[in-house]
Design an enzyme around this catalytic site. Sequence first.
Site, PDB file in Angstrom:
ATOM      1  N   THR A 219     -10.899  -0.856  -5.378  1.00  0.00           N
ATOM      2  CA  THR A 219     -10.064  -0.240  -6.403  1.00  0.00           C
ATOM      3  C   THR A 219      -9.354   0.981  -5.817  1.00  0.00           C
ATOM      4  O   THR A 219      -9.937   1.735  -5.035  1.00  0.00           O
ATOM      5  CB  THR A 219     -10.901   0.176  -7.626  1.00  0.00           C
ATOM      6  OG1 THR A 219     -11.905   1.118  -7.240  1.00  0.00           O
ATOM      7  CG2 THR A 219     -11.575  -1.044  -8.242  1.00  0.00           C
ATOM      8  N   GLY A 221      -7.305   3.247  -7.850  1.00  0.00           N
ATOM      9  CA  GLY A 221      -6.814   4.131  -8.895  1.00  0.00           C
ATOM     10  C   GLY A 221      -5.436   3.728  -9.378  1.00  0.00           C
ATOM     11  O   GLY A 221      -5.190   2.567  -9.721  1.00  0.00           O
ATOM     12  N   ASP A 251     -16.186   1.935 -14.381  1.00  0.00           N
ATOM     13  CA  ASP A 251     -17.159   1.091 -15.073  1.00  0.00           C
ATOM     14  C   ASP A 251     -16.462   0.124 -16.021  1.00  0.00           C
ATOM     15  O   ASP A 251     -16.874  -1.033 -16.162  1.00  0.00           O
ATOM     16  CB  ASP A 251     -18.145   1.958 -15.849  1.00  0.00           C
ATOM     17  CG  ASP A 251     -18.933   2.886 -14.940  1.00  0.00           C
ATOM     18  OD1 ASP A 251     -19.253   2.470 -13.808  1.00  0.00           O
ATOM     19  OD2 ASP A 251     -19.220   4.019 -15.361  1.00  0.00           O
TER      20      ASP A 251
END
Length: 307
Positions: A219, A221, A251
């Site tokens: 990931t 952002g 999460d």
Amino acid sequence: MYDYDLLVVGSANADLVIGVERRPAAGETVLGGDLAVHPGGKGGNQAVAAARLGARTALLARVGDDAHGRLLLDAQRAAGVDTTGVLVGGAPTGVALITVDPSGDNSIVVSPGANARLTPADVRRAAGLLGASRVVSAQLEIPLETVVEVVRNLADGSRFVLNPSPPRELPAEVLAACDPLIVNEHEARVLLGAQGASGEPADWAPLLLARGPRSVVVTLGAAGALVCDSSGVTRVPSVRVDAVDTTGAGDAFTAALAWKLGSGAALPAAASYAALVGAAAVTRRGAQESYPTAAEAEALGERGGDR
């Protein structure tokens, strides 16, 4: 037939959150805003995020017999999570101390408390939950040996998703079960060691895949995510929004991804949906309070985020 779309095995914390203009340097004191207490923990967050999206979700965790523990249990039940696997007692409920700056970025220190008492024996006693779950998700705010026991007790045909946060070296049998291993840039660098000291995230994903997992998601952002499996690396774009608070966004991403994978979506499509859910989460303050319903996530997708 599985009773649960997703079983989350992980931490449940009370999040103590303070807004600050900037984070203090070593030896410095800064004044912040009012203290807010929210239900959190990476495991608890993932369970609530999945349930809000409509997944049949259960949580295996441990909390203290205290006010924070009751707060966490109430939040799980209110979201529709099955809490029969949440054990009570053994230590005070875990606590996360969180500062959030005006850009929405956060810094977190976790006191594990009862999370550190979730044991391999607890996992073995929860064999019925594991056997009834299509996808099992875990993190590293609980003991690593407990995560190893989860892998050893997965039901035939189930899928294992791991976010190794906080990051640490992983046993080969855990890596081999990950489908996918989900890491942010910091976690990728830690897991790769010297290999992660240079290069770009697109280089890290294949290096992580070579360590043994069946698939990898990195990931990035606001820059989206990278998906990597035996077919190669695919970039997943982000959804543009005005971020208010990034607490728990990772999460939400993991929960949405795990649920979509369990429903049969291909990894790139599941990651695209997860990016949408994560983007919706950062537009509100808090962790669990920020998680969207499926309808809210779809509405954001139809608008194309903030233009």
